[in-house]
Design a protein around this motif. Structure first.
Motif, mmCIF file in Angstrom:
data_model
loop_
_atom_site.group_PDB
_atom_site.id
_atom_site.type_symbol
_atom_site.label_atom_id
_atom_site.label_comp_id
_atom_site.label_asym_id
_atom_site.label_seq_id
_atom_site.Cartn_x
_atom_site.Cartn_y
_atom_site.Cartn_z
ATOM 1 N N GLY A 38 -1.990 0.346 1.834
ATOM 2 C CA GLY A 38 -0.695 0.508 1.191
ATOM 3 C C GLY A 38 -0.450 1.933 0.718
ATOM 4 O O GLY A 38 -1.335 2.789 0.748
ATOM 5 N N LYS A 39 0.786 2.162 0.274
ATOM 6 C CA LYS A 39 1.144 3.473 -0.265
ATOM 7 C C LYS A 39 0.375 3.714 -1.555
ATOM 8 O O LYS A 39 0.127 2.781 -2.313
ATOM 9 C CB LYS A 39 2.641 3.541 -0.567
ATOM 10 C CG LYS A 39 3.525 3.380 0.624
ATOM 11 C CD LYS A 39 4.991 3.576 0.283
ATOM 12 C CE LYS A 39 5.436 2.718 -0.872
ATOM 13 N NZ LYS A 39 6.869 2.732 -1.145
ATOM 14 N N PRO A 40 0.019 4.947 -1.840
ATOM 15 C CA PRO A 40 -0.680 5.220 -3.097
ATOM 16 C C PRO A 40 0.248 5.076 -4.304
ATOM 17 O O PRO A 40 1.440 5.297 -4.203
ATOM 18 C CB PRO A 40 -1.163 6.665 -2.945
ATOM 19 C CG PRO A 40 -0.438 7.228 -1.792
ATOM 20 C CD PRO A 40 0.138 6.108 -0.990
ATOM 21 N N PRO A 81 -11.247 6.720 -8.896
ATOM 22 C CA PRO A 81 -12.259 6.177 -8.000
ATOM 23 C C PRO A 81 -11.981 4.743 -7.576
ATOM 24 O O PRO A 81 -12.776 4.155 -6.860
ATOM 25 C CB PRO A 81 -13.526 6.222 -8.846
ATOM 26 C CG PRO A 81 -13.039 5.967 -10.232
ATOM 27 C CD PRO A 81 -11.674 6.630 -10.291
ATOM 28 N N ASN A 82 -10.855 4.145 -7.992
ATOM 29 C CA ASN A 82 -10.577 2.739 -7.684
ATOM 30 C C ASN A 82 -10.201 2.515 -6.227
ATOM 31 O O ASN A 82 -10.594 1.530 -5.637
ATOM 32 C CB ASN A 82 -9.468 2.209 -8.596
ATOM 33 C CG ASN A 82 -9.893 2.204 -10.038
ATOM 34 O OD1 ASN A 82 -10.967 1.756 -10.368
ATOM 35 N ND2 ASN A 82 -9.057 2.740 -10.908
ATOM 36 N N GLY A 83 -9.414 3.406 -5.645
ATOM 37 C CA GLY A 83 -9.054 3.317 -4.237
ATOM 38 C C GLY A 83 -8.363 2.032 -3.868
ATOM 39 O O GLY A 83 -7.287 1.741 -4.330
ATOM 40 N N LEU A 84 -9.001 1.236 -2.999
ATOM 41 C CA LEU A 84 -8.387 0.016 -2.492
ATOM 42 C C LEU A 84 -8.871 -1.240 -3.224
ATOM 43 O O LEU A 84 -8.575 -2.346 -2.809
ATOM 44 C CB LEU A 84 -8.673 -0.128 -0.989
ATOM 45 C CG LEU A 84 -8.093 0.973 -0.103
ATOM 46 C CD1 LEU A 84 -8.543 0.785 1.336
ATOM 47 C CD2 LEU A 84 -6.594 0.992 -0.166
ATOM 48 N N CYS A 85 -9.645 -1.107 -4.283
ATOM 49 C CA CYS A 85 -10.161 -2.250 -5.057
ATOM 50 C C CYS A 85 -10.968 -3.200 -4.176
ATOM 51 O O CYS A 85 -10.845 -4.418 -4.291
ATOM 52 C CB CYS A 85 -9.030 -3.019 -5.742
ATOM 53 S SG CYS A 85 -8.218 -2.129 -7.045
ATOM 54 N N ASP A 86 -11.750 -2.664 -3.278
ATOM 55 C CA ASP A 86 -12.571 -3.463 -2.366
ATOM 56 C C ASP A 86 -11.738 -4.399 -1.496
ATOM 57 O O ASP A 86 -12.195 -5.458 -1.094
ATOM 58 C CB ASP A 86 -13.631 -4.262 -3.130
ATOM 59 C CG ASP A 86 -14.612 -3.351 -3.851
ATOM 60 O OD1 ASP A 86 -14.898 -2.254 -3.320
ATOM 61 O OD2 ASP A 86 -15.079 -3.728 -4.925
ATOM 62 N N LEU A 87 -10.495 -4.028 -1.231
ATOM 63 C CA LEU A 87 -9.627 -4.797 -0.346
ATOM 64 C C LEU A 87 -9.279 -3.930 0.856
ATOM 65 O O LEU A 87 -9.353 -2.706 0.797
ATOM 66 C CB LEU A 87 -8.344 -5.203 -1.075
ATOM 67 C CG LEU A 87 -8.547 -6.058 -2.325
ATOM 68 C CD1 LEU A 87 -7.254 -6.131 -3.109
ATOM 69 C CD2 LEU A 87 -9.003 -7.441 -1.940
ATOM 70 N N THR A 89 -6.317 -3.525 2.362
ATOM 71 C CA THR A 89 -5.024 -2.844 2.287
ATOM 72 C C THR A 89 -4.670 -2.372 0.889
ATOM 73 O O THR A 89 -3.689 -1.680 0.707
ATOM 74 C CB THR A 89 -3.902 -3.790 2.756
ATOM 75 O OG1 THR A 89 -3.913 -4.948 1.917
ATOM 76 C CG2 THR A 89 -4.083 -4.186 4.192
ATOM 77 N N GLY A 90 -5.440 -2.756 -0.103
ATOM 78 C CA GLY A 90 -5.109 -2.433 -1.481
ATOM 79 C C GLY A 90 -4.538 -3.652 -2.173
ATOM 80 O O GLY A 90 -4.165 -4.633 -1.529
ATOM 81 N N PRO A 91 -4.471 -3.638 -3.499
ATOM 82 C CA PRO A 91 -4.002 -4.804 -4.242
ATOM 83 C C PRO A 91 -2.517 -5.086 -4.029
ATOM 84 O O PRO A 91 -1.728 -4.170 -3.828
ATOM 85 C CB PRO A 91 -4.288 -4.448 -5.692
ATOM 86 C CG PRO A 91 -4.484 -2.997 -5.727
ATOM 87 C CD PRO A 91 -4.899 -2.555 -4.366
ATOM 88 N N GLU A 92 -2.154 -6.376 -4.083
ATOM 89 C CA GLU A 92 -0.771 -6.820 -3.987
ATOM 90 C C GLU A 92 -0.302 -7.484 -5.272
ATOM 91 O O GLU A 92 0.883 -7.650 -5.485
ATOM 92 C CB GLU A 92 -0.606 -7.818 -2.834
ATOM 93 C CG GLU A 92 -0.836 -7.223 -1.473
ATOM 94 C CD GLU A 92 -0.691 -8.247 -0.364
ATOM 95 O OE1 GLU A 92 -0.154 -9.344 -0.614
ATOM 96 O OE2 GLU A 92 -1.124 -7.957 0.747
ATOM 97 N N THR A 93 -1.248 -7.893 -6.124
ATOM 98 C CA THR A 93 -0.889 -8.518 -7.395
ATOM 99 C C THR A 93 -1.373 -7.638 -8.537
ATOM 100 O O THR A 93 -2.510 -7.174 -8.529
ATOM 101 C CB THR A 93 -1.506 -9.926 -7.522
ATOM 102 O OG1 THR A 93 -2.912 -9.835 -7.369
ATOM 103 C CG2 THR A 93 -0.927 -10.874 -6.502
#
Length: 144
Positions: A38-40, A81-87, A89-93
Motif C-alpha cells: 500500500g501507499k505509505p 521500523p514498522n513497515g508493513l506490520c508483517d503483512l 500489503t500493509g495494514p487495512e484496519t
C-alpha cells in the motif's frame, strides 16, 4: 454392448484430451497478480475509510465493556521500523485510540460512515487482543 461402451469411452477420453490443455491455459491466464504494498502513511497525513465500532472488554478495568473504534481503509505502509506490520500489503484496519470521553463521543456519531483523520502517531498492533492490524494513538478528526 461392450463395443458400444468402448466407443463411448474412447469418445469421452478424446474429448478430455482436447479440453484439459485449454482449461489449464485458461486458469493460468486468470492468476491474480501478486499484491502490491500500500501507499505509505506517516505522521501528519490523512487516513480515510469507514468507521466501525466494537465493544471489547477492558483488561485493565476488571473486564468492563468499552467501545473500540476502527477505520477500514486501503492497505497502507507505516513508517520504519514498522513497515508493513508483517503483512504482504500493509495494514487495512486501524484502531483509533480515544484519549478522552470527548473523542469517543465525537466518533460515536460517525459509526458506519466514511471519515478522515489526521494521523499524528501510528504503530503496528502488538498487544494480544487488539482487533486491528495497526493502532493510531494520536489523531484528530478532519472535517470534509
Amino acid at each position: 454392448m461392450t463395443k458400444l461402451f468402448a466407443t463411448r469411452f474412447a469418445l469421452v477420453a478424446t474429448m478430455l484430451l482436447l479440453v484439459t490443455p485449454a482449461i489449464a491455459a485458461q486458469q493460468e491466464d486468470e492468476a491474480p497478480p501478486p499484491p502490491k504494498p500500500g501507499k505509505p502513511i506517516s505522521a501528519g497525513e490523512v487516513l480515510s475509510g469507514e468507521l466501525n465500532a466494537m465493544k471489547i472488554r477492558d483488561v485493565k478495568n476488571a473486564g468492563k465493556r468499552i467501545a473500540m473504534y476502527q477505520i477500514t481503509s486501503e492497505p497502507r505502509r507505516l513508517p520504519a521500523p514498522n513497515g508493513l506490520c508483517d503483512l504482504e500489503t500493509g495494514p487495512e484496519t486501524f484502531q483509533l485510540v480515544t484519549s478522552s470521553d470527548a473523542q469517543a463521543s465525537q466518533l460515536k456519531s460517525f459509526v458506519g460512515k466514511e471519515i478522515s483523520v489526521k494521523v499524528d502517531e501510528i504503530t503496528c498492533a502488538s498487544d494480544p487482543g487488539q482487533m486491528s492490524e495497526a493502532v493510531v494513538t494520536k489523531w484528530s478528526l478532519v472535517k470534509k
